[in-house]
Structure formats: structure tokens, C-alpha cells
Scaffold this active site. Structure first.
Site, PDB file in Angstrom:
ATOM      1  N   ARG A 125       0.830  -1.212   0.000  1.00  0.00           N
ATOM      2  CA  ARG A 125       0.000   0.000   0.000  1.00  0.00           C
ATOM      3  C   ARG A 125       0.854   1.246   0.000  1.00  0.00           C
ATOM      4  NH1 ARG A 125      -3.474   1.246   5.259  1.00  0.00           N
ATOM      5  NH2 ARG A 125      -1.401   1.726   6.020  1.00  0.00           N
TER       6      ARG A 125
ATOM      7  N   CYS B 219       0.096   5.507   0.720  1.00  0.00           N
ATOM      8  CA  CYS B 219      -0.900   6.461   1.198  1.00  0.00           C
ATOM      9  C   CYS B 219      -0.307   7.850   1.037  1.00  0.00           C
ATOM     10  CB  CYS B 219      -1.264   6.198   2.653  1.00  0.00           C
ATOM     11  SG  CYS B 219      -2.515   7.331   3.297  1.00  0.00           S
TER      12      CYS B 219
END
Length: 124
Positions: free
Chosen positions: A102, A104
Site C-alpha cells: 500500500r 498512502c
């Protein structure tokens, strides 16, 4: 060959893009805001928007022939990085085991006044 995915139970696209594109066994989703499909409106607060964005993402993945367990990478866009802990807590419920890679990032603004947007890459 490229397959275009339109998920009936996700918010309609608010621009010239598809919910997802499938090539071979790879699924590339467009970013999902926390829009409620039935109303086209955003719920109040980053937590509610994060949950709805992930529900929308799950629905797009399902329409693409895969699911959250087969997501290999997500990108999370937040309007305020100070909301990271709140977003992370909701996100963790949807990816409880073997979470994907991930990124962000904080952005200046999101479409429709959203507070969070999430996109994914998955395998079928």
C-alpha cells in the site's frame, strides 16, 4: 485483450473512465470515493467515507471476477494525512489477513469533495 468493467452496485463514474480494466488475470481499478451508490452523496466524516470507499472497491472487484483477498496493491489518497489513523483502522477491517502492499498520500483535493479515495490492483 482489455475488458472494461462497469459495476452496477458502485457509484457511476463521474468522468470518462471505467470502474476497472482487466488484462489477462490482472484487475486495475479506478479510485473509489466514499459515494453512496444509491444517492451519489458522500457520508459525513472520513471514517464513513473510508468504509463506503472500501465497500465500493469490493463491489468493483466482484464485478471484475475477483475479491479483496486477491488485491496485491492499493493506493490510498487522503485530503488530510492527520486522518491516517482513522482511515487505517477502517482499512484494517477490510484487509484483516495478508494485507496488500500500500501507498498512502495526502492530496490537495479529491473529486466531489471527498476526504479519501482508494484504488487497487488485484489478480483473478
Amino acid at each position: 485483450m482489455k475488458e472494461i468493467i462497469v459495476a452496477e452496485n458502485a457509484p457511476a463514474a463521474i468522468g470518462p473512465y471505467s470502474h476497472a480494466v482487466v488484462i489477462n488475470d490482472m484487475v486495475f481499478t479506478s479510485g473509489q470515493l466514499g459515494l453512496i451508490p444509491e444517492t451519489g452523496k458522500l457520508p459525513e466524516g472520513v471514517e464513513a467515507q473510508t468504509e463506503q470507499a472500501l465497500i465500493n472497491l469490493r463491489n468493483v472487484l466482484k464485478a471484475s471476477g475477483t475479491d479483496m483477498e486477491h488485491v496485491v496493491k492499493t493506493t490510498v489518497f487522503v485530503q488530510d494525512l492527520a486522518d491516517f489513523a482513522k482511515v487505517n483502522a477502517i482499512y484494517a477491517k477490510f484487509f484483516a489477513t495478508n494485507p496488500p502492499a500500500r501507498s498512502c498520500v495526502q492530496v490537495a483535493k479529491l473529486p466531489a469533495g471527498g476526504l479519501v479515495e482508494i484504488e487497487a490492483v488485484a489478480v483473478k
